[in-house]
Design a protein around this motif. Structure first.
Motif, mmCIF file in Angstrom:
data_model
loop_
_atom_site.group_PDB
_atom_site.id
_atom_site.type_symbol
_atom_site.label_atom_id
_atom_site.label_comp_id
_atom_site.label_asym_id
_atom_site.label_seq_id
_atom_site.Cartn_x
_atom_site.Cartn_y
_atom_site.Cartn_z
ATOM 1 N N ILE A 260 0.945 -0.975 -0.093
ATOM 2 C CA ILE A 260 -0.179 0.054 -0.009
ATOM 3 C C ILE A 260 0.626 1.132 -0.011
ATOM 4 O O ILE A 260 0.394 2.120 -0.476
ATOM 5 C CB ILE A 260 -1.066 -0.010 1.151
ATOM 6 N N SER A 261 2.142 1.201 0.303
ATOM 7 C CA SER A 261 3.054 2.481 0.274
ATOM 8 C C SER A 261 4.414 2.092 -0.087
ATOM 9 O O SER A 261 4.666 0.777 -0.180
ATOM 10 C CB SER A 261 3.143 2.994 1.634
ATOM 11 N N GLU A 262 5.108 3.077 -0.601
ATOM 12 C CA GLU A 262 6.485 2.633 -1.097
ATOM 13 C C GLU A 262 7.321 2.493 0.109
ATOM 14 O O GLU A 262 7.480 3.321 0.932
ATOM 15 C CB GLU A 262 7.023 4.060 -1.731
ATOM 16 N N ALA A 263 7.909 1.154 0.360
ATOM 17 C CA ALA A 263 8.904 0.954 1.055
ATOM 18 C C ALA A 263 10.195 1.596 0.844
ATOM 19 O O ALA A 263 10.669 2.106 -0.106
ATOM 20 C CB ALA A 263 9.019 -0.620 1.199
ATOM 21 N N ARG A 264 10.889 1.917 2.027
ATOM 22 C CA ARG A 264 12.141 2.644 1.860
ATOM 23 C C ARG A 264 13.118 1.910 0.932
ATOM 24 O O ARG A 264 13.083 0.464 1.070
ATOM 25 C CB ARG A 264 12.829 3.033 3.199
ATOM 26 N N LYS A 265 14.036 2.395 0.382
ATOM 27 C CA LYS A 265 14.936 1.707 -0.450
ATOM 28 C C LYS A 265 15.882 0.627 0.421
ATOM 29 O O LYS A 265 16.189 1.280 1.475
ATOM 30 C CB LYS A 265 15.923 2.824 -1.379
ATOM 31 N N GLY A 266 16.211 -0.416 0.007
ATOM 32 C CA GLY A 266 16.738 -1.444 0.663
ATOM 33 C C GLY A 266 16.145 -1.794 1.902
ATOM 34 O O GLY A 266 16.747 -2.761 2.629
ATOM 35 N N GLU A 267 14.808 -1.508 2.103
ATOM 36 C CA GLU A 267 14.232 -2.094 3.250
ATOM 37 C C GLU A 267 13.874 -3.690 3.121
ATOM 38 O O GLU A 267 13.966 -4.219 4.120
ATOM 39 C CB GLU A 267 13.257 -1.133 3.671
ATOM 40 N N GLU A 268 13.478 -4.089 2.045
ATOM 41 C CA GLU A 268 13.011 -5.433 1.767
ATOM 42 C C GLU A 268 14.175 -6.466 2.105
ATOM 43 O O GLU A 268 14.035 -7.481 2.716
ATOM 44 C CB GLU A 268 12.440 -5.580 0.409
ATOM 45 N N GLN A 269 15.277 -5.942 1.614
ATOM 46 C CA GLN A 269 16.600 -6.795 1.666
ATOM 47 C C GLN A 269 16.702 -6.806 3.271
ATOM 48 O O GLN A 269 16.887 -8.155 4.073
ATOM 49 C CB GLN A 269 17.609 -6.231 1.017
ATOM 50 N N ALA A 270 16.839 -5.634 3.921
ATOM 51 C CA ALA A 270 16.977 -5.687 5.403
ATOM 52 C C ALA A 270 16.098 -6.531 6.127
ATOM 53 O O ALA A 270 16.350 -7.212 7.159
ATOM 54 C CB ALA A 270 16.819 -3.936 6.028
ATOM 55 N N VAL A 271 14.645 -6.467 5.756
ATOM 56 C CA VAL A 271 13.523 -7.184 6.577
ATOM 57 C C VAL A 271 14.020 -8.521 6.450
ATOM 58 O O VAL A 271 13.901 -9.458 7.331
ATOM 59 C CB VAL A 271 12.347 -7.067 5.987
ATOM 60 N N GLN A 272 14.606 -9.042 5.152
ATOM 61 C CA GLN A 272 14.730 -10.619 5.044
ATOM 62 C C GLN A 272 16.002 -10.809 5.599
ATOM 63 O O GLN A 272 16.029 -12.027 6.127
ATOM 64 C CB GLN A 272 15.345 -10.696 3.514
ATOM 65 N N ASP A 273 16.990 -10.001 5.755
ATOM 66 C CA ASP A 273 18.225 -10.330 6.423
ATOM 67 C C ASP A 273 17.860 -10.299 7.913
ATOM 68 O O ASP A 273 18.459 -11.359 8.976
ATOM 69 C CB ASP A 273 19.248 -9.026 6.522
ATOM 70 N N VAL A 274 17.220 -9.488 8.627
ATOM 71 C CA VAL A 274 16.488 -9.556 10.009
ATOM 72 C C VAL A 274 15.902 -10.617 10.108
ATOM 73 O O VAL A 274 16.472 -11.640 11.200
ATOM 74 C CB VAL A 274 15.812 -8.245 10.526
ATOM 75 N N ALA A 275 15.069 -11.288 9.317
ATOM 76 C CA ALA A 275 14.406 -12.521 9.584
ATOM 77 C C ALA A 275 15.232 -13.621 9.851
ATOM 78 O O ALA A 275 14.909 -14.389 10.731
ATOM 79 C CB ALA A 275 13.416 -12.797 8.621
ATOM 80 N N PHE A 276 16.085 -13.886 8.828
ATOM 81 C CA PHE A 276 17.180 -15.057 9.076
ATOM 82 C C PHE A 276 18.051 -14.950 10.008
ATOM 83 O O PHE A 276 18.260 -15.864 10.790
ATOM 84 C CB PHE A 276 17.892 -15.112 7.651
ATOM 85 N N THR A 277 18.350 -13.489 10.611
ATOM 86 C CA THR A 277 19.289 -13.485 11.637
ATOM 87 C C THR A 277 18.488 -13.748 12.839
ATOM 88 O O THR A 277 19.174 -14.597 13.890
ATOM 89 C CB THR A 277 19.777 -11.994 11.838
ATOM 90 N N THR A 278 17.140 -13.324 13.049
ATOM 91 C CA THR A 278 16.183 -13.752 14.249
ATOM 92 C C THR A 278 16.411 -15.506 14.301
ATOM 93 O O THR A 278 16.411 -15.842 15.605
ATOM 94 C CB THR A 278 15.175 -13.091 14.217
ATOM 95 N N TYR A 279 16.318 -15.936 13.087
ATOM 96 C CA TYR A 279 16.342 -17.578 13.368
ATOM 97 C C TYR A 279 17.649 -18.009 14.154
ATOM 98 O O TYR A 279 17.377 -18.552 14.926
ATOM 99 C CB TYR A 279 15.705 -17.892 11.821
ATOM 100 N N SER A 280 18.529 -17.601 13.545
ATOM 101 C CA SER A 280 19.741 -18.161 13.983
ATOM 102 C C SER A 280 20.077 -17.389 15.288
ATOM 103 O O SER A 280 20.468 -18.059 16.383
ATOM 104 C CB SER A 280 20.950 -17.693 12.920
#
Ligand code: HEM
Length: 494
Positions: A260-280
């Motif tokens: 619904i809104s423009e996500a900040r540049k680079g944020e999708e990659q950061a969200v993916q990185d945080v998600a995997f980091t949190t798993y480990s």
């Protein structure tokens, strides 16, 4: 050059005498570095000790006072990480704990803080209740499978809050892939008990010395497995949004916001990185703490029964413990602090690195030094914790019988790199402790002749993380009421 620098800038902090070229490599390659480095402080009469290996400098910080001064007050220059060349080969450059202290780390840390701070951690309470109660139900059905149920608790929680994904069994192929990737990566980032993590230089040693072709193959496998887990989880999250079945989670919330809104540049990659980091970051550490708690309850029945009396008086026996009970259970709080002190899943924390030359207590500490906060040493400091090897929750009470002010959990690390998930970790560990003590009696297992078996007290280290070695204990329901309560909850969820 080094001598010139020392004469110009002052002496390095004391430490074992280095051998030409290899430095202190032999002093550093030890099985239990936490206690060994703590001994250096006694030997050299200094809370900070210095060593070198192949030209890389290492500062060991053994006392809380020095950790406060360096990691907290001088956080601006003590918050980097040593760069490990293998990281990129494994594809782990997106792991937050390994990132250098720059803008991309700031973006990831901000996402973590927004989702894991004390207030946000409350949003995870429904999932924590569900996963902890599932864990207790599973334990009451098959107590001998403790290790597997314990793993299920942490992994199912981590992927639920990150991707909205429900793990049905610990043998889920995506969990297998993530765990194997982390296992392989741990071996490459810290071969020989974390040596490359401490001395990035070693990753550059010639092929005939390091066998890097094998390392590269392993790195490629670790990377492939990590990508497979990440992509599959992302696809699952996208599909669940499309079908309208998505549960709230870091990734699904982000994807919905993005549509619904423009996500900040680079944020999708950061969200993916945080998600995997949190798993480990969230799984191995939590698994180790909960395994230690059960071990200690089997070992110290008097502590267990004191906590159960407190729970029975405050909560009664008609409902399960809730987060709102926490402040009314001081003895349980003391157990939480003592479990976190007594054993630490990361005895040397995660190494920091210094970004500018520094002077401290008359010593010179050069830019680029790897700085290790020896959590083991601080948690075993006799001046702060008399009889440090004893398990004594009572040490957290003052003379008037109230919980004392010492509520700092050193096992979460230091300064700007302190564990960003500590409020979440504290919640899941606390509820597991409270609910376990309400529902079960933990005791020593018995052999076929009815003799008690001492639970195995050993630990083993893989990479930076110390795990509890499996042990036998008996886990028996305290009453039918709790069994019925757990069963009723399970039925309601189905
Ligand atoms: C009892 C369980 C846990 C323990 C003992 C623990 C301990 C630690 C320690 C010692 C560090 C390094 C601190 C430093 O550099 O000084 C760390 C970093 C980190 N932890 Fe935890 N942790 C736990 C659970 C969690 C959980 C549940 C999450 C996520 C929800 C998490 C996410 C992270 C992240 C993202 C970092 C990297 C921070 C950075 O480099 O800026 N941890 N943790």
């Amino acid at each position: 050059e080094r001598l010139g620098s020392r004469l110009k800038n002052g002496p390095y902090p004391p430490g074992p005498k280095p051998i030409p070229i290899i430095g202190n490599i032999l002093d550093l390659q030890i099985k239990e570095p936490g206690p060994e480095y703590a001994e250096w402080s006694k030997k050299y009469q200094s809370g900070i000790c210095f060593a070198t290996a192949f030209g890389n400098n290492i500062l060991i910080v053994n006392t809380q006072a020095d950790a406060d001064e360096l990691f907290e007050k001088r956080a601006k220059i003590y918050s980097d990480r040593p760069q490990i060349p293998m990281t990129n080969l494994i594809g782990y450059e997106g792991m937050v704990p390994l990132m250098s202290y720059g803008n991309y780390w700031r973006l990831c840390r901000r996402i973590c803080q927004q989702h894991f701070n004390y207030e946000s951690a409350k949003n995870y309470r429904p999932i924590i209740y569900e996963k902890v109660h599932n864990f207790l139900s599973a334990l009451s059905e098959s107590p001998d499978n403790f290790a597997s149920h314990n793993k299920m608790l942490s992994v199912s929680f981590a992927v639920a809050i990150m991707y909205g994904y429900e793990v049905k069994s610990v043998d889920d192929p995506l969990i297998d892939a993530a765990d194997r990737s982390i296992f392989l990566a741990g071996g490459l980032l810290t071969p020989d008990a974390s040596i490359i993590n401490l001395f990035p230089f070693l990753a550059h040693i010639p092929p005939w010395l390091s066998g890097p072709m094998t390392s590269r193959k392993i790195a490629a496998e670790a990377k492939g497995l990590m990508k497979y887990m990440q992509e599959s989880m992302m696809n699952f999250a996208k599909a669940s949004i499309k079908s309208g079945t998505a549960d709230a989670s870091l990734v699904t919330d982000f994807l919905e916001k993005q549509s619904i809104s423009e996500a900040r540049k680079g944020e999708e990659q950061a969200v993916q990185d945080v998600a995997f980091t949190t798993y480990s970051g969230a799984t191995e550490t939590t698994i180790a703490v909960i395994a230690t708690f059960y071990y200690l309850m089997a070992k110290y029945p008097e502590v267990q029964s004191k906590a159960q009396t407190e729970i029975d008086q405050v909560i009664g026996s008609t409902r399960l413990p809730e987060f709102d009970d926490r402040s009314a259970l001081p003895y349980l709080e003391a157990i939480y602090r003592e479990v976190m002190r007594w054993s630490q899943s990361l005895p040397l924390g995660v190494p920091h690195a210094l970004t500018e030359d520094d002077y401290y207590k008359g010593y010179f500490i050069p830019k680029g030094t790897t700085v290790i906060g020896n959590i083991w040493a601080m948690n075993h400091d006799e001046d702060i914790y008399p009889e440090p090897f004893a398990f004594k929750p009572e040490r957290f009470f003052d003379e008037s019988g109230k919980l004392n002010q010492n509520n700092r959990i050193l096992s979460y690390g230091f300064g700007r790199r302190i564990c960003v998930g500590k409020a979440v970790a504290s919640s899941i560990v606390w509820l597991t402790m409270a609910s376990t003590l309400a529902c079960f009696n933990i005791g020593k297992a018995k052999d076929e002749f009815g003799n008690e078996i001492e639970p195995n007290g050993e630990y083993h280290t893989e990479g930076l993380v110390t795990h509890k070695v499996d042990y036998k204990c008996s886990i028996l329901p305290r009453s039918q009421i709790y069994k019925d309560l757990l069963q009723a909850e399970k039925t309601a969820r189905v």
